[in-house]
Motif scaffolding. Sequence first.
Motif, PDB file in Angstrom:
ATOM      1  N   GLU A   5       0.833  -1.197   0.000  1.00  0.00           N
ATOM      2  CA  GLU A   5       0.000   0.000   0.000  1.00  0.00           C
ATOM      3  C   GLU A   5       0.865   1.243   0.000  1.00  0.00           C
ATOM      4  N   GLU A   6       1.949   1.208   0.758  1.00  0.00           N
ATOM      5  CA  GLU A   6       2.807   2.393   0.833  1.00  0.00           C
ATOM      6  C   GLU A   6       3.449   2.648  -0.516  1.00  0.00           C
ATOM      7  N   SER A   7       3.853   1.600  -1.239  1.00  0.00           N
ATOM      8  CA  SER A   7       4.514   1.827  -2.529  1.00  0.00           C
ATOM      9  C   SER A   7       3.501   2.354  -3.536  1.00  0.00           C
ATOM     10  N   ASN A  11       3.864   5.986  -5.437  1.00  0.00           N
ATOM     11  CA  ASN A  11       3.977   6.091  -6.879  1.00  0.00           C
ATOM     12  C   ASN A  11       2.834   6.852  -7.506  1.00  0.00           C
ATOM     13  N   GLY A  12       1.998   7.547  -6.753  1.00  0.00           N
ATOM     14  CA  GLY A  12       0.894   8.305  -7.307  1.00  0.00           C
ATOM     15  C   GLY A  12       1.388   9.344  -8.291  1.00  0.00           C
ATOM     16  N   PHE A  13       0.675   9.465  -9.462  1.00  0.00           N
ATOM     17  CA  PHE A  13       1.103  10.387 -10.507  1.00  0.00           C
ATOM     18  C   PHE A  13       0.592  11.789 -10.185  1.00  0.00           C
ATOM     19  N   LYS A  14       1.480  12.783 -10.250  1.00  0.00           N
ATOM     20  CA  LYS A  14       1.086  14.159  -9.924  1.00  0.00           C
ATOM     21  C   LYS A  14       1.026  14.975 -11.205  1.00  0.00           C
ATOM     22  N   VAL A  15      -0.171  15.488 -11.507  1.00  0.00           N
ATOM     23  CA  VAL A  15      -0.341  16.312 -12.696  1.00  0.00           C
ATOM     24  C   VAL A  15       0.341  17.661 -12.470  1.00  0.00           C
ATOM     25  N   ASP A  20      -2.016  14.865  -6.972  1.00  0.00           N
ATOM     26  CA  ASP A  20      -1.865  13.411  -7.059  1.00  0.00           C
ATOM     27  C   ASP A  20      -3.212  12.834  -7.499  1.00  0.00           C
ATOM     28  N   VAL A  21      -3.358  12.510  -8.781  1.00  0.00           N
ATOM     29  CA  VAL A  21      -4.674  12.099  -9.289  1.00  0.00           C
ATOM     30  C   VAL A  21      -5.032  10.690  -8.848  1.00  0.00           C
ATOM     31  N   GLN A  22      -4.041   9.869  -8.507  1.00  0.00           N
ATOM     32  CA  GLN A  22      -4.378   8.492  -8.156  1.00  0.00           C
ATOM     33  C   GLN A  22      -4.939   8.407  -6.747  1.00  0.00           C
ATOM     34  N   ASN A  23      -4.409   9.208  -5.843  1.00  0.00           N
ATOM     35  CA  ASN A  23      -4.789   9.094  -4.441  1.00  0.00           C
ATOM     36  C   ASN A  23      -5.774  10.154  -3.984  1.00  0.00           C
ATOM     37  N   THR A  24      -6.097  11.126  -4.847  1.00  0.00           N
ATOM     38  CA  THR A  24      -7.063  12.160  -4.468  1.00  0.00           C
ATOM     39  C   THR A  24      -8.424  11.756  -5.003  1.00  0.00           C
ATOM     40  N   PRO A  25      -9.442  11.599  -4.094  1.00  0.00           N
ATOM     41  CA  PRO A  25     -10.780  11.204  -4.569  1.00  0.00           C
ATOM     42  C   PRO A  25     -11.322  12.240  -5.538  1.00  0.00           C
ATOM     43  N   CYS A  26     -11.968  11.795  -6.584  1.00  0.00           N
ATOM     44  CA  CYS A  26     -12.642  12.634  -7.587  1.00  0.00           C
ATOM     45  C   CYS A  26     -11.691  13.310  -8.573  1.00  0.00           C
TER      46      CYS A  26
ATOM     47  N   PRO B   4       8.892   6.594   3.841  1.00  0.00           N
ATOM     48  CA  PRO B   4      10.085   7.269   3.303  1.00  0.00           C
ATOM     49  C   PRO B   4       9.769   8.102   2.070  1.00  0.00           C
ATOM     50  N   SER B   5      10.367   9.260   1.958  1.00  0.00           N
ATOM     51  CA  SER B   5      10.222  10.223   0.852  1.00  0.00           C
ATOM     52  C   SER B   5       8.766  10.646   0.657  1.00  0.00           C
ATOM     53  N   GLN B   6       7.992  10.635   1.700  1.00  0.00           N
ATOM     54  CA  GLN B   6       6.607  11.085   1.587  1.00  0.00           C
ATOM     55  C   GLN B   6       6.567  12.605   1.473  1.00  0.00           C
ATOM     56  N   LEU B   7       5.718  13.116   0.562  1.00  0.00           N
ATOM     57  CA  LEU B   7       5.556  14.560   0.408  1.00  0.00           C
ATOM     58  C   LEU B   7       4.215  15.043   0.962  1.00  0.00           C
ATOM     59  N   GLY B   8       3.181  14.215   0.853  1.00  0.00           N
ATOM     60  CA  GLY B   8       1.840  14.637   1.229  1.00  0.00           C
ATOM     61  C   GLY B   8       1.567  14.382   2.694  1.00  0.00           C
ATOM     62  N   PHE B   9       0.333  14.640   3.095  1.00  0.00           N
ATOM     63  CA  PHE B   9      -0.084  14.446   4.472  1.00  0.00           C
ATOM     64  C   PHE B   9      -0.120  12.964   4.823  1.00  0.00           C
ATOM     65  N   GLN B  10      -0.056  12.689   6.122  1.00  0.00           N
ATOM     66  CA  GLN B  10      -0.265  11.318   6.592  1.00  0.00           C
ATOM     67  C   GLN B  10      -1.767  11.031   6.593  1.00  0.00           C
ATOM     68  N   ASP B  11      -2.117   9.735   6.639  1.00  0.00           N
ATOM     69  CA  ASP B  11      -3.533   9.375   6.696  1.00  0.00           C
ATOM     70  C   ASP B  11      -4.174   9.979   7.944  1.00  0.00           C
ATOM     71  N   ALA B  12      -5.415  10.432   7.777  1.00  0.00           N
ATOM     72  CA  ALA B  12      -6.087  11.110   8.889  1.00  0.00           C
ATOM     73  C   ALA B  12      -6.524  10.106   9.942  1.00  0.00           C
ATOM     74  N   ALA B  13      -6.372  10.489  11.202  1.00  0.00           N
ATOM     75  CA  ALA B  13      -6.826   9.645  12.305  1.00  0.00           C
ATOM     76  C   ALA B  13      -7.842  10.379  13.165  1.00  0.00           C
ATOM     77  N   SER B  14      -8.280  11.557  12.707  1.00  0.00           N
ATOM     78  CA  SER B  14      -9.295  12.289  13.463  1.00  0.00           C
ATOM     79  C   SER B  14     -10.209  12.985  12.453  1.00  0.00           C
ATOM     80  N   PRO B  15     -11.441  13.297  12.850  1.00  0.00           N
ATOM     81  CA  PRO B  15     -12.369  13.947  11.909  1.00  0.00           C
ATOM     82  C   PRO B  15     -11.846  15.289  11.403  1.00  0.00           C
ATOM     83  N   VAL B  16     -11.181  16.041  12.271  1.00  0.00           N
ATOM     84  CA  VAL B  16     -10.657  17.352  11.851  1.00  0.00           C
ATOM     85  C   VAL B  16      -9.591  17.182  10.779  1.00  0.00           C
ATOM     86  N   MET B  17      -8.740  16.193  10.936  1.00  0.00           N
ATOM     87  CA  MET B  17      -7.678  15.979   9.941  1.00  0.00           C
ATOM     88  C   MET B  17      -8.276  15.521   8.620  1.00  0.00           C
TER      89      MET B  17
END
Lengths: 119, 230
Positions: A5-7, A11-15, A20-26, B4-17
């Motif tokens: 899942e992490e990989s 690898n989500g493609f960013k326009v 990130d179109v793969q991981n952003t709903p809609c 590793p090398s994550q750019l975006g937010f982490q998965d939300a664990a609260s309604p506000v997030m």
Amino acid sequence: MAGEEESDKKNGFKVLGILDVQNTPCAREALLHGSGGSLAAGLLHFLATSRVKRSFDVGFAGFMLTTLGSWFYCRITNAQLRMQQRLIQDGIKNKVMYEGTSLDTISKPKEQEPCPSCP
Amino acid sequence: MAHPSQLGFQDAASPVMEELLHFHDHALMIVLLISTLVLYIIVAMVSTKLTNKYILDSQEIEIVWTVLPAVILILIALPSLRILYLMDEINDPHLTIKAMGHQWYWSYEYTDYEDLGFDSYMVPTQDLVPGQFRLLETDHRMVVPVESPIRVLVSAEDVLHSWAVPSLGVKMDAVPGRLNQTAFIASRPGVFYGQCSEICGANHSFMPIVVEAVPLEHFEKWSTMMLEDA
């Protein structure tokens, strides 16, 4: 399992390196609808007027409007579904917690039989 | 926690997030459309053979590029303000925890019912066991019950610190002599990591925060065990 899942997320493609179109709903649906709308609008305008440059402009405007419209519609629908899901979850939790108590809203209190000798 | 090398937010664990994530997606879509528009205009301007050196008083385009940015800003501001007021809603917390920042560790006090307090130091790298995360693990975690509103009172004993847990959407400055309040609800059981977010000296990077959300009965067992050990 977690590694796969992490990989996928990594690898989500960013326009344009932005979205990130793969991981952003809609996002994917909005961009696809936008592309279709753009093609349709530009082609129709060209067939009607034979003006190439203006047809490109109309096509681009069609892309913006269709993408925005599809995006807002999908997000609003998702938000409503999330709200309903939260209400249902709270309802189930409250039903389990309050079942058999005076706060139980599902089961109705038994009706008392009328007393024949009472005034 | 972050991968590793994550750019975006982490998965939300609260309604506000969750709400913050959705707002971020909304803002990024608008940014993408604006960037696409600007790119298209640049290409159109560069590739045209038309030139007009005598344009004066082009009222229509002036109106368009005044009204359109205002509309875009309103589209961004409305959801933003909604979340701002959502975060400030008065909720009835089930538990209040005091998080005190020190150089260089956090201490937590659960004083609602009994006097429970403990320090939370980072586990040194050489003491980690396989499966633990470097620079993120602590010897004692802040344990909270899941699905319960928790109020955290944040302060500091010496210098400025900041108590932050990204997946819960929480960050609050720890100021000596001041009591700051924040609240969260852990939507799911799990372990959530954060790090001190205000420069506080040599070991600022080595005083992490670990919040563990567990079912209520586990929380009661944990608190009983901690009181017995104290």
